[in-house]
Write an enzyme that holds these catalytic residues in place. Structure first.
Site, PDB file in Angstrom:
ATOM      1  N   VAL A 164       9.566   8.571   0.018  1.00  0.00           N
ATOM      2  CA  VAL A 164      10.196   9.668  -0.713  1.00  0.00           C
ATOM      3  C   VAL A 164       9.636   9.607  -2.133  1.00  0.00           C
ATOM      4  O   VAL A 164       8.981   8.650  -2.492  1.00  0.00           O
ATOM      5  CB  VAL A 164      11.738   9.578  -0.727  1.00  0.00           C
ATOM      6  CG1 VAL A 164      12.337  10.073   0.557  1.00  0.00           C
ATOM      7  CG2 VAL A 164      12.204   8.185  -1.043  1.00  0.00           C
ATOM      8  N   ILE A 198       5.604  -2.271   8.482  1.00  0.00           N
ATOM      9  CA  ILE A 198       6.703  -2.224   7.508  1.00  0.00           C
ATOM     10  C   ILE A 198       6.803  -0.828   6.907  1.00  0.00           C
ATOM     11  O   ILE A 198       7.888  -0.289   6.731  1.00  0.00           O
ATOM     12  CB  ILE A 198       6.494  -3.294   6.409  1.00  0.00           C
ATOM     13  CG1 ILE A 198       6.615  -4.686   7.014  1.00  0.00           C
ATOM     14  CG2 ILE A 198       7.505  -3.108   5.267  1.00  0.00           C
ATOM     15  CD1 ILE A 198       6.311  -5.821   6.074  1.00  0.00           C
ATOM     16  N   GLY A 213       0.808  -1.218   0.000  1.00  0.00           N
ATOM     17  CA  GLY A 213       0.000   0.000   0.000  1.00  0.00           C
ATOM     18  C   GLY A 213       0.836   1.260   0.000  1.00  0.00           C
ATOM     19  O   GLY A 213       0.525   2.232   0.690  1.00  0.00           O
ATOM     20  N   THR A 250       2.774   4.180  -2.760  1.00  0.00           N
ATOM     21  CA  THR A 250       2.230   4.952  -3.888  1.00  0.00           C
ATOM     22  C   THR A 250       1.759   4.010  -4.995  1.00  0.00           C
ATOM     23  O   THR A 250       0.674   4.185  -5.568  1.00  0.00           O
ATOM     24  CB  THR A 250       3.312   5.916  -4.425  1.00  0.00           C
ATOM     25  OG1 THR A 250       3.726   6.748  -3.339  1.00  0.00           O
ATOM     26  CG2 THR A 250       2.786   6.777  -5.539  1.00  0.00           C
ATOM     27  N   LYS A 294       5.365  22.376 -10.910  1.00  0.00           N
ATOM     28  CA  LYS A 294       6.716  22.086 -11.413  1.00  0.00           C
ATOM     29  C   LYS A 294       6.738  22.274 -12.929  1.00  0.00           C
ATOM     30  O   LYS A 294       5.989  21.613 -13.651  1.00  0.00           O
ATOM     31  CB  LYS A 294       7.084  20.644 -11.047  1.00  0.00           C
ATOM     32  CG  LYS A 294       8.409  20.196 -11.622  1.00  0.00           C
ATOM     33  CD  LYS A 294       8.720  18.759 -11.234  1.00  0.00           C
ATOM     34  CE  LYS A 294       9.978  18.280 -11.954  1.00  0.00           C
ATOM     35  NZ  LYS A 294      10.177  16.840 -11.821  1.00  0.00           N
TER      36      LYS A 294
END
Ligand SMILES: Cc1cc2nc3c(=O)[nH]c(=O)nc-3n(C[C@H](O)[C@H](O)[C@H](O)COP(=O)(O)OP(=O)(O)OC[C@H]3O[C@@H](n4cnc5c(N)ncnc54)[C@H](O)[C@@H]3O)c2cc1C
Length: 504
Positions: free
Chosen positions: A48, A43, A14, A16, A79
């Site tokens: 990141v 876990i 579970g 991204t 961005k």
């Protein structure tokens, strides 16, 4: 077809990848599959992965995600591209923009006219000055692209910089609303059918068995199903991409909120700087063959431009991918299928590509080897292209100030990349792709930005008289500057459109 039983899909993990897969399958194939996701909070996730490519907008749109809500919930910023500092030579800087150079119209790419002006000693500015995205990025401005393709403000695209640890929970709520079931628990075994070798069930630490028809392995680097249980080999590309670790440490944002990610060359790799609404993400991606964890940690701590808000954290990885991403009744998505370092923010894009491929080739009744092969062909193509593009950044350098840069500058690169570089060096020609990631302008940005300058230009650029060409280039540059300067400042735009407080 409506009477056909639903495929029982089990998503393993579970992070991204897992929640992107669960959200997409429940939304896009509601009548074809039932989705159960298994994850272990103990876990945890990698967490990141803050920078994305513009393709994510298409993913969010297909899922019906409201942009402002998503940006507020994930503390996102806009961005327009990636700034590369110090890559060609120490002191160099360029932006790889999401968008075209010039107006994007006509058969001859703008960089060919630009090359002609430069070859014939006509007045010409930096290539980036003819890009809307680069100019906006340099001026810290942001507005959404204009839908009218005749306007210069339509020639750019954008992505997001967001808090990766908040994206999966955001998707989880929409997947659960659409019927995805979530099971909390640690997987301790994967059961395989004794005869055909397909995966039949996951076994959890507390004894529960989770059966399924199709397993999506989103278990991260441990690659529980495709790697450990099915034994699919991992193709190691670390001889071309030797960075195998990163140390990450967020800090307060004490400088401008830039609408771009920065990738700054370091002695044994590079450093990212990603400004979000509530903090700036920083990390040093390095090769453990050329520096130690301690040295990397101190180099990062010494370089960040704000007060640290967490301890530095070291992550380990290896560049490469599983030989096949779909094996038997298991499709690997995300880090379970492979990893290419985050230099061009491609991991979430690869997750998305795998999910789109799966949705298109989703089994009708039984799994067809033809569908599986086609999926694997598509994923290989994506990985191989990104691999070549990343290697280009390291190889196209004049740096000789550390053993790391000596290694990457002089290493042998894949034949596919060697050919691309030579083609560009001769007459500025970019290998054409009709679809996928990194089209012409991206390659041009990196070639030119890292000093692979064409020896000649496309003769079709010789059409207009030189002085007229120089005048129109100058007019274009002026128009881009004028339009960018009238756009809102990036921070003000975010504060008006998607402030993070709205997420509360
Ligand atoms: C240093 C670094 C920087 C990055 N930067 C970017 C970036 O800028 N942009 C980008 O697009 N990507 C980036 N990435 C990649 C990005 O982080 C990943 O692609 C993304 O987080 C997807 O991870 P995942 O879901 O595949 O794996 P994970 O986040 O590791 O999730 C794995 C899941 O599997 C579960 N799991 C594992 N084992 C078990 C078990 N035994 N039982 C039950 N559950 C289990 C875990 O609990 C977790 O839920 C970066 C990666 C690294 C390492």
């Amino acid at each position: 077809m409506g009477d056909r039983p639903k495929f029982n899909v089990v998503v393993v993990g579970g992070g991204t990848a897992g929640w992107m897969a669960a959200a997409a399958l429940t939304k896009l194939l509601p009548t074809r599959c039932a989705v159960t996701l298994v994850e272990s909070e103990a876990i945890g996730i990698v967490g990141v992965g803050e920078a994305t490519l513009p393709h994510i907008r298409g993913f969010n749109d297909r899922l019906g995600i409201n942009e402002a809500e998503f940006m507020a919930a994930t503390r996102a910023t806009f961005k327009l591209g990636i700034e590369f500092r110090g890559w060609g030579r120490a002191g160099d800087s360029y932006i790889h923009p999401f968008g075209t150079y010039g107006s994007g119209h006509g058969d001859v790419p703008f960089h060919q006219y630009w090359s002609r002006l430069r070859d014939q000693d006509a007045p010409v500015s930096e290539l980036g000055d003819y890009s809307m995205a680069v100019t906006m990025a340099n001026m810290n401005r942001f507005a959404r692209p204009d839908p009218d393709p005749a306007k210069i403000e339509s020639t750019f695209n954008y992505a997001y910089q967001f808090d990766a640890s908040l994206f999966a929970p955001f998707l989880r709520s929409s997947a659960e609303k659409l019927g995805a079931a979530r099971i909390e628990g640690r997987i301790v075994d994967i059961e395989l059918d004794g005869e055909c070798g397909d995966v039949t069930a996951l076994r959890l630490e507390d004894g529960r068995r989770i059966e399924g028809d199709l397993f999506i392995d989103c278990s991260g680097f441990v690659s529980l199903v495709i790697g450990k249980a099915l034994g699919e080999p991992f193709e190691d590309w670390s001889h071309w991409l030797p960075c195998d670790r990163a140390v990450a440490m967020p800090c307060r944002t004490e400088t401008a909120l830039t609408p771009y990610t920065s990738a700054i060359a370091m002695p044994a790799g590079w450093r990212w700087r990603i400004p979000l609404q509530h903090r700036t993400g920083n990390g040093y991606v390095y090769s453990s063959s050329f520096t130690s964890d301690d040295e990397a940690r101190s180099a990062l701590v010494g370089a960040v431009e704000g007060e640290a808000i967490a301890e530095p954290r070291v992550l380990k990885f290896k560049a490469g991918r599983r030989s096949r991403s779909w094996v038997r009744n298991c499709v690997a998505v995300g880090l379970a299928s492979g990893f290419l370092e985050p230099l061009e923010s491609t991991s979430i894009y690869l997750i998305q590509a795998a999910i789109s491929g799966l949705v298109e080739l989703f089994p009708e009744g039984t799994i067809s080897p033809l569908d599986r092969n086609e999926f694997n062909r598509l994923i290989d193509m994506e990985y191989d292209r990104i691999r070549d593009f990343l290697i280009l950044h390291y190889h196209a350098t004049e740096r000789s100030d550390s053993p790391f840069w000596d290694y990457v500058r002089t290493m042998t690169v894949p034949d596919t990349l060697e050919e691309k570089i030579e083609l560009f060096r001769r007459r500025g020609r970019v290998v054409k792709y009709r679809e996928g990631v990194f089209l012409d302008a991206s390659w041009v940005a990196v070639y030119m930005g890292q000093r692979i300058i064409p020896e000649g230009h496309d003769t079709r650029a010789d059409g207009p008289p030189l002085d007229a060409l120089a005048r129109s280039a100058e007019a274009l540059r002026g128009e881009i500057r004028a339009k960018a300067s009238r756009m809102p400042d990036h921070r003000s735009h975010i504060e008006a459109y998607c402030p993070m407080a709205a997420a509360a």
